[in-house]
Write a protein that holds these residues in place. Structure first.
Motif, mmCIF file in Angstrom:
data_model
loop_
_atom_site.group_PDB
_atom_site.id
_atom_site.type_symbol
_atom_site.label_atom_id
_atom_site.label_comp_id
_atom_site.label_asym_id
_atom_site.label_seq_id
_atom_site.Cartn_x
_atom_site.Cartn_y
_atom_site.Cartn_z
ATOM 1 N N ALA A 1 58.112 -48.581 9.586
ATOM 2 C CA ALA A 1 57.089 -49.240 9.770
ATOM 3 C C ALA A 1 56.626 -50.422 8.683
ATOM 4 N N VAL A 2 56.373 -51.619 8.711
ATOM 5 C CA VAL A 2 56.063 -52.560 7.741
ATOM 6 C C VAL A 2 54.725 -52.494 7.609
ATOM 7 N N THR A 3 54.287 -52.521 6.369
ATOM 8 C CA THR A 3 52.909 -52.348 5.830
ATOM 9 C C THR A 3 52.464 -54.065 5.825
ATOM 10 N N ASP A 4 51.165 -54.172 5.512
ATOM 11 C CA ASP A 4 50.540 -55.390 5.563
ATOM 12 C C ASP A 4 51.317 -56.210 4.508
ATOM 13 N N ALA A 5 51.439 -55.387 3.232
ATOM 14 C CA ALA A 5 52.180 -56.383 2.046
ATOM 15 C C ALA A 5 53.484 -56.443 2.450
ATOM 16 N N GLY A 6 54.387 -55.719 3.382
ATOM 17 C CA GLY A 6 55.458 -55.907 3.842
ATOM 18 C C GLY A 6 55.543 -57.082 4.704
ATOM 19 N N ARG A 7 54.423 -56.943 5.651
ATOM 20 C CA ARG A 7 54.622 -58.291 6.338
ATOM 21 C C ARG A 7 54.411 -59.821 5.375
ATOM 22 N N ARG A 8 53.552 -59.724 4.438
ATOM 23 C CA ARG A 8 53.706 -60.932 3.484
ATOM 24 C C ARG A 8 54.955 -61.164 2.692
ATOM 25 N N ALA A 9 55.551 -60.179 2.504
ATOM 26 C CA ALA A 9 56.671 -60.247 1.980
ATOM 27 C C ALA A 9 57.663 -60.877 3.041
ATOM 28 N N VAL A 10 57.768 -60.348 4.128
ATOM 29 C CA VAL A 10 58.633 -60.979 5.081
ATOM 30 C C VAL A 10 58.459 -62.643 5.236
ATOM 31 N N ALA A 11 56.991 -62.813 5.262
ATOM 32 C CA ALA A 11 56.809 -64.222 5.459
ATOM 33 C C ALA A 11 57.599 -65.319 4.315
ATOM 34 N N GLU A 12 56.923 -64.855 2.844
ATOM 35 C CA GLU A 12 57.491 -65.490 1.755
ATOM 36 C C GLU A 12 58.964 -65.220 1.748
ATOM 37 N N GLY A 13 59.665 -64.340 2.067
ATOM 38 C CA GLY A 13 61.047 -64.193 2.169
ATOM 39 C C GLY A 13 61.542 -64.870 3.023
ATOM 40 N N THR A 14 61.219 -65.206 4.054
ATOM 41 C CA THR A 14 61.810 -65.918 5.153
ATOM 42 C C THR A 14 61.743 -67.558 4.420
ATOM 43 N N ARG A 15 60.640 -68.021 3.862
ATOM 44 C CA ARG A 15 60.563 -69.144 3.387
ATOM 45 C C ARG A 15 61.700 -69.326 2.226
ATOM 46 N N ILE A 16 61.855 -68.215 1.471
ATOM 47 C CA ILE A 16 62.792 -68.008 0.304
ATOM 48 C C ILE A 16 64.171 -68.138 0.952
ATOM 49 N N ALA A 17 64.471 -67.445 1.913
ATOM 50 C CA ALA A 17 65.810 -67.518 2.426
ATOM 51 C C ALA A 17 66.187 -68.878 3.182
ATOM 52 N N ASP A 18 65.033 -69.669 3.857
ATOM 53 C CA ASP A 18 65.506 -70.603 4.373
ATOM 54 C C ASP A 18 65.782 -71.901 3.261
#
Length: 162
Positions: free
Chosen positions: A97-114
């Motif tokens: 399960a992804v935590t709230d902090a993990g959700r924020r990391a995914v959002a920022e990580g998506t920007r980084i990967a893109d």
């Protein structure tokens, strides 16, 4: 008697694809240091957000072996980005399960990967970008979608932090 070296008649795709993949992985790993996670960790979090998935399912989607997956989830838990929980569908199974902090990391990580992927594509002339991505998609969904069996299995390259 001197022998001549054979002349290649087809570009060395093995070298070209392996080299590009390695350099792209180093760029992605360097870019993800600003977020404090690895691209591998991002990949697991990303797929864990899509649906309730077990560690085994996430390992398959993320192309990770069992040991690497355990280490990755341990790192994500220590960072407060994910938690192992009982599955709502099968109490014996554990999901990630992804935590709230993990959700924020995914959002920022998506920007980084893109950003990293965009930078790579922008190194090509505009008219070659879609050609490259379309060709790679066609190969990964078709002719190069499944490894072949061999008496001498090919070792996958070590992935390091990517």
């Amino acid at each position: 008697m001197a022998t001549s070296t054979p002349t290649r008649t087809v570009p060395d795709l093995s070298f070209l694809l392996t080299h590009c993949a390695h350099v792209l992985a180093t760029r992605m790993t360097a870019a993800f240091t600003e977020l404090g996670i690895t691209p591998r960790g991002f990949c697991v979090l990303f797929h864990a957000l899509e649906a309730e998935r077990t560690q085994v399912e996430l390992a398959a989607l993320s192309d990770l072996d069992k040991t690497t997956m355990v280490v990755t989830v341990d790192e994500l838990e220590r960072a407060g980005l994910a938690q192992r929980r009982a599955s709502s569908a099968d109490r014996r199974a554990r999901i990630i399960a992804v935590t709230d902090a993990g959700r924020r990391a995914v959002a920022e990580g998506t920007r980084i990967a893109d950003r990293v992927h965009r930078d790579v594509l922008e190194a090509l002339p505009q008219e070659q970008r879609a050609v490259l991505t379309d060709a790679l998609i066609r190969l990964t969904e078709g002719h190069l979608s499944t490894p072949v069996e061999s008496e001498r299995p090919v070792r996958r390259p070590r992935r390091g932090n990517s």
